[in-house]
Design a protein around this motif. Structure first.
Motif, PDB file in Angstrom:
ATOM      1  N   PRO A   3       0.847  -1.197   0.000  1.00  0.00           N
ATOM      2  CA  PRO A   3       0.000   0.000   0.000  1.00  0.00           C
ATOM      3  C   PRO A   3       0.879   1.242   0.000  1.00  0.00           C
ATOM      4  CG  PRO A   3      -0.018  -1.036   2.159  1.00  0.00           C
ATOM      5  CD  PRO A   3       0.765  -1.935   1.249  1.00  0.00           C
ATOM      6  N   ILE A   4       0.431   2.245  -0.722  1.00  0.00           N
ATOM      7  CA  ILE A   4       1.136   3.522  -0.757  1.00  0.00           C
ATOM      8  C   ILE A   4       0.090   4.622  -0.667  1.00  0.00           C
ATOM      9  CG2 ILE A   4       1.224   3.861  -3.264  1.00  0.00           C
ATOM     10  CD1 ILE A   4       4.294   4.548  -2.678  1.00  0.00           C
ATOM     11  N   ASP A   5       0.459   5.703  -0.051  1.00  0.00           N
ATOM     12  CA  ASP A   5      -0.455   6.815   0.201  1.00  0.00           C
ATOM     13  C   ASP A   5      -0.137   7.930  -0.783  1.00  0.00           C
ATOM     14  OD1 ASP A   5      -2.367   8.362   1.440  1.00  0.00           O
ATOM     15  OD2 ASP A   5      -1.249   8.650   3.298  1.00  0.00           O
ATOM     16  N   LEU A   6      -1.078   8.227  -1.660  1.00  0.00           N
ATOM     17  CA  LEU A   6      -0.955   9.357  -2.572  1.00  0.00           C
ATOM     18  C   LEU A   6      -1.606  10.543  -1.873  1.00  0.00           C
ATOM     19  CD1 LEU A   6      -0.426  10.761  -5.272  1.00  0.00           C
ATOM     20  CD2 LEU A   6      -2.505   9.692  -6.151  1.00  0.00           C
ATOM     21  N   VAL A   7      -0.796  11.515  -1.486  1.00  0.00           N
ATOM     22  CA  VAL A   7      -1.269  12.679  -0.742  1.00  0.00           C
ATOM     23  C   VAL A   7      -1.400  13.831  -1.737  1.00  0.00           C
ATOM     24  CG1 VAL A   7      -0.847  14.228   1.193  1.00  0.00           C
ATOM     25  CG2 VAL A   7      -0.031  11.859   1.295  1.00  0.00           C
ATOM     26  N   VAL A   8      -2.625  14.246  -1.969  1.00  0.00           N
ATOM     27  CA  VAL A   8      -2.907  15.284  -2.959  1.00  0.00           C
ATOM     28  C   VAL A   8      -3.385  16.545  -2.240  1.00  0.00           C
ATOM     29  CG1 VAL A   8      -4.214  15.865  -5.041  1.00  0.00           C
ATOM     30  CG2 VAL A   8      -3.630  13.479  -4.573  1.00  0.00           C
ATOM     31  N   THR A   9      -2.714  17.654  -2.489  1.00  0.00           N
ATOM     32  CA  THR A   9      -3.180  18.933  -1.968  1.00  0.00           C
ATOM     33  C   THR A   9      -4.150  19.493  -2.994  1.00  0.00           C
ATOM     34  OG1 THR A   9      -1.085  19.326  -0.842  1.00  0.00           O
ATOM     35  CG2 THR A   9      -2.517  21.235  -1.182  1.00  0.00           C
ATOM     36  N   VAL A  10      -5.381  19.731  -2.551  1.00  0.00           N
ATOM     37  CA  VAL A  10      -6.421  20.251  -3.439  1.00  0.00           C
ATOM     38  C   VAL A  10      -6.925  21.581  -2.893  1.00  0.00           C
ATOM     39  CG1 VAL A  10      -7.137  17.979  -4.297  1.00  0.00           C
ATOM     40  CG2 VAL A  10      -8.229  18.912  -2.272  1.00  0.00           C
ATOM     41  N   CYS A  11      -7.278  22.467  -3.815  1.00  0.00           N
ATOM     42  CA  CYS A  11      -7.809  23.779  -3.437  1.00  0.00           C
ATOM     43  C   CYS A  11      -9.159  23.971  -4.109  1.00  0.00           C
ATOM     44  CB  CYS A  11      -6.859  24.892  -3.860  1.00  0.00           C
ATOM     45  SG  CYS A  11      -5.239  24.788  -3.069  1.00  0.00           S
ATOM     46  N   ALA A  12     -10.044  24.686  -3.427  1.00  0.00           N
ATOM     47  CA  ALA A  12     -11.375  24.950  -3.970  1.00  0.00           C
ATOM     48  C   ALA A  12     -11.247  25.826  -5.210  1.00  0.00           C
ATOM     49  CB  ALA A  12     -12.240  25.631  -2.922  1.00  0.00           C
ATOM     50  N   VAL A  13     -11.972  25.474  -6.256  1.00  0.00           N
ATOM     51  CA  VAL A  13     -11.930  26.231  -7.505  1.00  0.00           C
ATOM     52  C   VAL A  13     -12.383  27.669  -7.275  1.00  0.00           C
ATOM     53  CG1 VAL A  13     -12.939  26.404  -9.821  1.00  0.00           C
ATOM     54  CG2 VAL A  13     -12.205  24.181  -8.947  1.00  0.00           C
ATOM     55  N   LEU A  14     -13.428  27.869  -6.479  1.00  0.00           N
ATOM     56  CA  LEU A  14     -13.972  29.210  -6.262  1.00  0.00           C
ATOM     57  C   LEU A  14     -13.260  29.977  -5.150  1.00  0.00           C
ATOM     58  CD1 LEU A  14     -17.786  28.468  -6.677  1.00  0.00           C
ATOM     59  CD2 LEU A  14     -16.183  29.384  -8.362  1.00  0.00           C
ATOM     60  N   SER A  15     -12.388  29.307  -4.418  1.00  0.00           N
ATOM     61  CA  SER A  15     -11.649  29.948  -3.335  1.00  0.00           C
ATOM     62  C   SER A  15     -10.258  29.306  -3.259  1.00  0.00           C
ATOM     63  CB  SER A  15     -12.401  29.788  -2.018  1.00  0.00           C
ATOM     64  OG  SER A  15     -11.675  30.378  -0.969  1.00  0.00           O
ATOM     65  N   PRO A  16      -9.346  29.707  -4.150  1.00  0.00           N
ATOM     66  CA  PRO A  16      -8.041  29.040  -4.238  1.00  0.00           C
ATOM     67  C   PRO A  16      -7.215  29.051  -2.958  1.00  0.00           C
ATOM     68  CG  PRO A  16      -8.413  30.428  -6.149  1.00  0.00           C
ATOM     69  CD  PRO A  16      -9.528  30.712  -5.179  1.00  0.00           C
ATOM     70  N   ALA A  17      -7.533  29.913  -2.012  1.00  0.00           N
ATOM     71  CA  ALA A  17      -6.809  29.932  -0.745  1.00  0.00           C
ATOM     72  C   ALA A  17      -7.313  28.844   0.208  1.00  0.00           C
ATOM     73  CB  ALA A  17      -6.930  31.303  -0.087  1.00  0.00           C
ATOM     74  N   THR A  18      -8.428  28.213  -0.119  1.00  0.00           N
ATOM     75  CA  THR A  18      -8.996  27.149   0.706  1.00  0.00           C
ATOM     76  C   THR A  18      -8.466  25.815   0.194  1.00  0.00           C
ATOM     77  OG1 THR A  18     -10.989  28.449   1.064  1.00  0.00           O
ATOM     78  CG2 THR A  18     -11.137  26.084   1.509  1.00  0.00           C
ATOM     79  N   GLY A  48     -12.154  14.602 -11.333  1.00  0.00           N
ATOM     80  CA  GLY A  48     -13.375  14.409 -12.119  1.00  0.00           C
ATOM     81  C   GLY A  48     -14.576  14.089 -11.244  1.00  0.00           C
ATOM     82  N   GLU A  49     -14.330  13.410 -10.123  1.00  0.00           N
ATOM     83  CA  GLU A  49     -15.406  13.068  -9.192  1.00  0.00           C
ATOM     84  C   GLU A  49     -15.682  14.183  -8.192  1.00  0.00           C
ATOM     85  OE1 GLU A  49     -13.872   9.456  -7.530  1.00  0.00           O
ATOM     86  OE2 GLU A  49     -14.272   8.300  -9.345  1.00  0.00           O
ATOM     87  N   HIS A  50     -14.778  15.166  -8.110  1.00  0.00           N
ATOM     88  CA  HIS A  50     -14.903  16.287  -7.166  1.00  0.00           C
ATOM     89  C   HIS A  50     -14.629  17.596  -7.919  1.00  0.00           C
ATOM     90  CE1 HIS A  50     -13.853  12.699  -4.800  1.00  0.00           C
ATOM     91  NE2 HIS A  50     -14.658  13.231  -3.886  1.00  0.00           N
ATOM     92  N   PRO A  51     -15.542  18.009  -8.791  1.00  0.00           N
ATOM     93  CA  PRO A  51     -15.279  19.145  -9.692  1.00  0.00           C
ATOM     94  C   PRO A  51     -15.113  20.500  -9.011  1.00  0.00           C
ATOM     95  CG  PRO A  51     -17.558  18.434  -9.886  1.00  0.00           C
ATOM     96  CD  PRO A  51     -16.853  17.419  -9.010  1.00  0.00           C
ATOM     97  N   LYS A  52     -15.437  20.609  -7.740  1.00  0.00           N
ATOM     98  CA  LYS A  52     -15.257  21.890  -7.046  1.00  0.00           C
ATOM     99  C   LYS A  52     -13.832  22.068  -6.529  1.00  0.00           C
ATOM    100  CE  LYS A  52     -20.080  22.281  -5.767  1.00  0.00           C
ATOM    101  NZ  LYS A  52     -21.059  22.426  -4.705  1.00  0.00           N
ATOM    102  N   TRP A  53     -12.982  21.072  -6.764  1.00  0.00           N
ATOM    103  CA  TRP A  53     -11.603  21.092  -6.274  1.00  0.00           C
ATOM    104  C   TRP A  53     -10.630  20.949  -7.431  1.00  0.00           C
ATOM    105  CZ3 TRP A  53     -10.836  22.125  -1.208  1.00  0.00           C
ATOM    106  CH2 TRP A  53     -11.936  21.974  -0.362  1.00  0.00           C
ATOM    107  N   GLN A  54      -9.445  21.527  -7.260  1.00  0.00           N
ATOM    108  CA  GLN A  54      -8.373  21.326  -8.232  1.00  0.00           C
ATOM    109  C   GLN A  54      -7.117  20.883  -7.497  1.00  0.00           C
ATOM    110  OE1 GLN A  54      -7.658  24.981 -10.294  1.00  0.00           O
ATOM    111  NE2 GLN A  54      -7.038  26.084  -8.471  1.00  0.00           N
ATOM    112  N   ALA A  55      -6.376  19.977  -8.099  1.00  0.00           N
ATOM    113  CA  ALA A  55      -5.137  19.481  -7.497  1.00  0.00           C
ATOM    114  C   ALA A  55      -4.021  20.487  -7.771  1.00  0.00           C
ATOM    115  CB  ALA A  55      -4.780  18.122  -8.081  1.00  0.00           C
ATOM    116  N   VAL A  56      -3.269  20.826  -6.741  1.00  0.00           N
ATOM    117  CA  VAL A  56      -2.177  21.777  -6.918  1.00  0.00           C
ATOM    118  C   VAL A  56      -0.802  21.140  -6.704  1.00  0.00           C
ATOM    119  CG1 VAL A  56      -3.565  23.816  -6.424  1.00  0.00           C
ATOM    120  CG2 VAL A  56      -2.411  22.640  -4.555  1.00  0.00           C
ATOM    121  N   ARG A  57      -0.732  20.064  -5.941  1.00  0.00           N
ATOM    122  CA  ARG A  57       0.526  19.329  -5.769  1.00  0.00           C
ATOM    123  C   ARG A  57       0.200  17.963  -5.182  1.00  0.00           C
ATOM    124  NH1 ARG A  57       0.619  23.091  -1.636  1.00  0.00           N
ATOM    125  NH2 ARG A  57       1.646  24.606  -2.950  1.00  0.00           N
ATOM    126  N   TRP A  58       1.179  17.073  -5.273  1.00  0.00           N
ATOM    127  CA  TRP A  58       0.985  15.743  -4.713  1.00  0.00           C
ATOM    128  C   TRP A  58       2.330  15.119  -4.393  1.00  0.00           C
ATOM    129  CZ3 TRP A  58       0.003  17.050  -9.764  1.00  0.00           C
ATOM    130  CH2 TRP A  58       0.755  16.426 -10.741  1.00  0.00           C
TER     131      TRP A  58
END
Length: 69
Positions: A3-18, A48-58
């Motif tokens: 098992p490996i943990d993919l840690v994705v930092t996601v930010c809200a599309v409408l509030s990039p600071a969140t 694609g399953e969480h369209p209100k979020w965007q991935a910024v790093r992982w």
């Protein structure tokens, strides 16, 4: 497979600071570095399953590497 943990930092599309971290655990045959290179399709599926979020790093790490004994 380990098992490996993919840690994705996601930010809200409408509030990039969140931003927050999402942990996606799956079985993978490679190292954390190889996992990072193989991650984009998994990240794209999550976004694609969480369209209100965007991935910024992982990053990838073995589960529980930040737990303290």
């Amino acid at each position: 497979m380990n098992p490996i943990d993919l840690v994705v930092t996601v930010c809200a599309v409408l509030s990039p600071a969140t931003c927050e971290e999402q942990h996606l655990v799956f079985n993978y045959f490679g190292s954390p570095r190889q996992c990072v290179m193989a991650a984009p399709p998994y990240i794209a599926q999550w976004v694609g399953e969480h369209p209100k979020w965007q991935a910024v790093r992982w990053r990838c790490e073995y589960p529980h590497t930040h737990d303290k004994a």
